[in-house]
Design a protein around this motif. Structure first.
Motif, PDB file in Angstrom:
ATOM      1  N   GLN A  68       0.898  -1.158   0.138  1.00 39.54           N
ATOM      2  CA  GLN A  68       0.084  -0.074   0.009  1.00 39.54           C
ATOM      3  C   GLN A  68       0.937   1.302  -0.203  1.00 39.54           C
ATOM      4  N   ASP A  69       1.883   1.124   0.963  1.00 38.56           N
ATOM      5  CA  ASP A  69       2.961   2.492   0.999  1.00 38.56           C
ATOM      6  C   ASP A  69       3.667   2.631  -0.397  1.00 38.56           C
ATOM      7  N   SER A  70       3.715   1.598  -1.402  1.00 33.02           N
ATOM      8  CA  SER A  70       4.504   1.662  -2.483  1.00 33.02           C
ATOM      9  C   SER A  70       3.890   2.705  -3.810  1.00 33.02           C
ATOM     10  N   SER A  71       2.541   2.986  -3.183  1.00 32.42           N
ATOM     11  CA  SER A  71       1.718   3.991  -4.305  1.00 32.42           C
ATOM     12  C   SER A  71       1.589   3.365  -5.616  1.00 32.42           C
ATOM     13  N   ASN A  72       1.174   2.039  -5.783  1.00 35.78           N
ATOM     14  CA  ASN A  72       1.171   1.469  -7.079  1.00 35.78           C
ATOM     15  C   ASN A  72      -0.100   0.860  -7.176  1.00 35.78           C
ATOM     16  N   GLY A  73      -1.250   1.591  -6.858  1.00 37.25           N
ATOM     17  CA  GLY A  73      -2.761   1.251  -6.604  1.00 37.25           C
ATOM     18  C   GLY A  73      -3.283   0.267  -5.905  1.00 37.25           C
ATOM     19  N   PHE A  74      -2.544  -0.109  -4.915  1.00 34.65           N
ATOM     20  CA  PHE A  74      -3.193  -1.157  -3.941  1.00 34.65           C
ATOM     21  C   PHE A  74      -3.514  -0.394  -2.612  1.00 34.65           C
ATOM     22  N   LYS A  75      -4.674  -0.654  -2.168  1.00 36.23           N
ATOM     23  CA  LYS A  75      -5.150  -0.209  -0.804  1.00 36.23           C
ATOM     24  C   LYS A  75      -5.899  -1.142  -0.058  1.00 36.23           C
ATOM     25  N   PHE A  76      -5.983  -1.126   1.104  1.00 38.92           N
ATOM     26  CA  PHE A  76      -6.557  -2.215   2.002  1.00 38.92           C
ATOM     27  C   PHE A  76      -7.057  -1.720   3.378  1.00 38.92           C
ATOM     28  N   ASP A  81     -11.353  -7.074  15.392  1.00 40.77           N
ATOM     29  CA  ASP A  81     -12.538  -7.947  16.016  1.00 40.77           C
ATOM     30  C   ASP A  81     -12.003  -8.494  17.378  1.00 40.77           C
ATOM     31  N   PRO A  82     -12.680  -7.979  18.393  1.00 36.25           N
ATOM     32  CA  PRO A  82     -12.044  -8.306  19.955  1.00 36.25           C
ATOM     33  C   PRO A  82     -11.892  -9.809  20.129  1.00 36.25           C
ATOM     34  N   ASN A  83     -12.527 -10.629  19.318  1.00 40.64           N
ATOM     35  CA  ASN A  83     -12.549 -12.124  19.533  1.00 40.64           C
ATOM     36  C   ASN A  83     -11.492 -12.606  18.388  1.00 40.64           C
ATOM     37  N   LEU A  84     -11.516 -12.301  17.244  1.00 46.30           N
ATOM     38  CA  LEU A  84     -10.794 -12.762  16.204  1.00 46.30           C
ATOM     39  C   LEU A  84      -9.580 -12.227  15.712  1.00 46.30           C
ATOM     40  N   GLY A  85      -9.285 -10.963  15.997  1.00 43.79           N
ATOM     41  CA  GLY A  85      -8.136 -10.026  15.847  1.00 43.79           C
ATOM     42  C   GLY A  85      -8.377  -9.396  14.607  1.00 43.79           C
ATOM     43  N   LEU A  86      -7.193  -9.257  13.649  1.00 41.04           N
ATOM     44  CA  LEU A  86      -7.475  -8.250  12.427  1.00 41.04           C
ATOM     45  C   LEU A  86      -7.915  -9.445  11.420  1.00 41.04           C
ATOM     46  N   TYR A  87      -8.739  -8.620  10.670  1.00 43.46           N
ATOM     47  CA  TYR A  87      -9.025  -9.535   9.548  1.00 43.46           C
ATOM     48  C   TYR A  87      -9.493  -8.287   8.305  1.00 43.46           C
ATOM     49  N   LEU A  88      -9.116  -8.871   7.425  1.00 38.70           N
ATOM     50  CA  LEU A  88      -9.056  -8.270   5.879  1.00 38.70           C
ATOM     51  C   LEU A  88     -10.710  -7.456   5.627  1.00 38.70           C
ATOM     52  N   GLU A  89     -10.751  -6.192   5.692  1.00 40.87           N
ATOM     53  CA  GLU A  89     -12.246  -5.574   5.408  1.00 40.87           C
ATOM     54  C   GLU A  89     -12.470  -5.176   4.042  1.00 40.87           C
ATOM     55  N   SER A  90     -11.514  -4.550   3.443  1.00 44.36           N
ATOM     56  CA  SER A  90     -11.587  -3.953   2.116  1.00 44.36           C
ATOM     57  C   SER A  90     -10.343  -4.104   1.288  1.00 44.36           C
ATOM     58  N   VAL A  91     -10.474  -4.205  -0.015  1.00 46.96           N
ATOM     59  CA  VAL A  91      -9.262  -4.078  -0.840  1.00 46.96           C
ATOM     60  C   VAL A  91      -9.702  -3.246  -1.852  1.00 46.96           C
ATOM     61  N   ASN A  92      -8.955  -1.960  -2.260  1.00 43.93           N
ATOM     62  CA  ASN A  92      -8.970  -1.370  -3.336  1.00 43.93           C
ATOM     63  C   ASN A  92     -10.374  -0.657  -3.350  1.00 43.93           C
ATOM     64  N   THR A 102     -20.819 -11.141   1.378  1.00 42.66           N
ATOM     65  CA  THR A 102     -19.336 -11.184   0.579  1.00 42.66           C
ATOM     66  C   THR A 102     -18.275 -10.877   1.783  1.00 42.66           C
ATOM     67  N   TYR A 103     -17.203 -11.333   1.394  1.00 41.19           N
ATOM     68  CA  TYR A 103     -15.819 -11.126   2.164  1.00 41.19           C
ATOM     69  C   TYR A 103     -14.840 -11.316   1.293  1.00 41.19           C
ATOM     70  N   TRP A 104     -13.445 -10.976   2.034  1.00 45.90           N
ATOM     71  CA  TRP A 104     -12.322 -11.201   1.380  1.00 45.90           C
ATOM     72  C   TRP A 104     -11.528 -12.306   1.621  1.00 45.90           C
ATOM     73  N   GLN A 105     -11.488 -13.417   1.126  1.00 45.12           N
ATOM     74  CA  GLN A 105     -10.932 -14.736   1.273  1.00 45.12           C
ATOM     75  C   GLN A 105      -9.179 -14.613   1.121  1.00 45.12           C
ATOM     76  N   ILE A 133      -3.270 -14.911  -2.514  1.00 43.15           N
ATOM     77  CA  ILE A 133      -4.492 -14.296  -3.445  1.00 43.15           C
ATOM     78  C   ILE A 133      -5.649 -14.057  -2.347  1.00 43.15           C
ATOM     79  N   LEU A 134      -5.861 -12.663  -2.716  1.00 39.78           N
ATOM     80  CA  LEU A 134      -7.047 -11.893  -1.968  1.00 39.78           C
ATOM     81  C   LEU A 134      -8.227 -11.940  -2.837  1.00 39.78           C
ATOM     82  N   LYS A 135      -9.310 -13.014  -2.512  1.00 43.98           N
ATOM     83  CA  LYS A 135     -10.373 -13.278  -3.334  1.00 43.98           C
ATOM     84  C   LYS A 135     -11.694 -12.778  -2.660  1.00 43.98           C
ATOM     85  N   TYR A 136     -12.364 -11.835  -3.389  1.00 46.62           N
ATOM     86  CA  TYR A 136     -13.540 -11.354  -3.040  1.00 46.62           C
ATOM     87  C   TYR A 136     -14.746 -12.195  -3.572  1.00 46.62           C
ATOM     88  N   THR A 137     -15.336 -12.820  -2.621  1.00 49.50           N
ATOM     89  CA  THR A 137     -16.219 -13.962  -2.768  1.00 49.50           C
ATOM     90  C   THR A 137     -17.360 -13.815  -1.769  1.00 49.50           C
TER      91      THR A 137
END
Length: 142
Positions: A68-76, A81-92, A102-105, A133-137
């Motif tokens: 994301q910091d490399s400025s090449n069009g990738f954002k996330f 979550d207090p029980n599960l920790g960090l989880y991927l919320e959005s991509v681009n 829907t979610y990011w697998q 692979i970050l798959k929106y499904t």
């Protein structure tokens, strides 16, 4: 399932402690590990490909942040979550939705075999030349 929850919680606590407390990390001894990241949207059949790296022993969150910091069009974004920790919320700008089921697998591809990761971005340690692979499904109702 309970073991997975405990593992996710412990990984999140460790990551948050490092981020919040600024615990020292000996980065001068650690080497960058190159990885590939593919972003796939199952609904639009679109794919984007990226190269990034993570410090040896580092977690996927670090690799995605570096990308994301490399400025090449990738954002996330992640959600804590207090029980599960960090989880991927959005991509681009595309976020998962409980209403739409829907979610990011997060998947890993090794030698042509694709597997689901059993931990999130805050715990998973990518290997050298790994393909993430970050798959929106969607998921089905039970």
């Amino acid at each position: 399932m309970a073991l997975w929850l405990v593992s996710a919680f412990l990984c999140s606590v460790a990551l948050l402690s490092t981020l919040v407390l600024g615990l020292p990390v000996q980065t001068e001894e650690l080497k960058p590990v190159p990885i590939r990241v593919t972003v796939k949207d199952e609904f639009t059949a679109s794919s984007s490909f990226f190269q990034t790296s993570v410090l040896e022993g580092g977690v996927l969150y670090g690799a995605l942040t570096r990308l994301q910091d490399s400025s090449n069009g990738f954002k996330f974004t992640v959600k804590i979550d207090p029980n599960l920790g960090l989880y991927l919320e959005s991509v681009n700008g595309v976020a998962g939705s409980e209403a739409k089921h829907t979610y990011w697998q997060i998947l890993s591809e090794h030698d042509g075999t694709v597997t689901k990761l059993d931990v999130g971005v805050g715990c998973y340690q990518p290997k050298k030349d790994e393909h993430i692979i970050l798959k929106y499904t969607t998921w089905t109702k039970e």
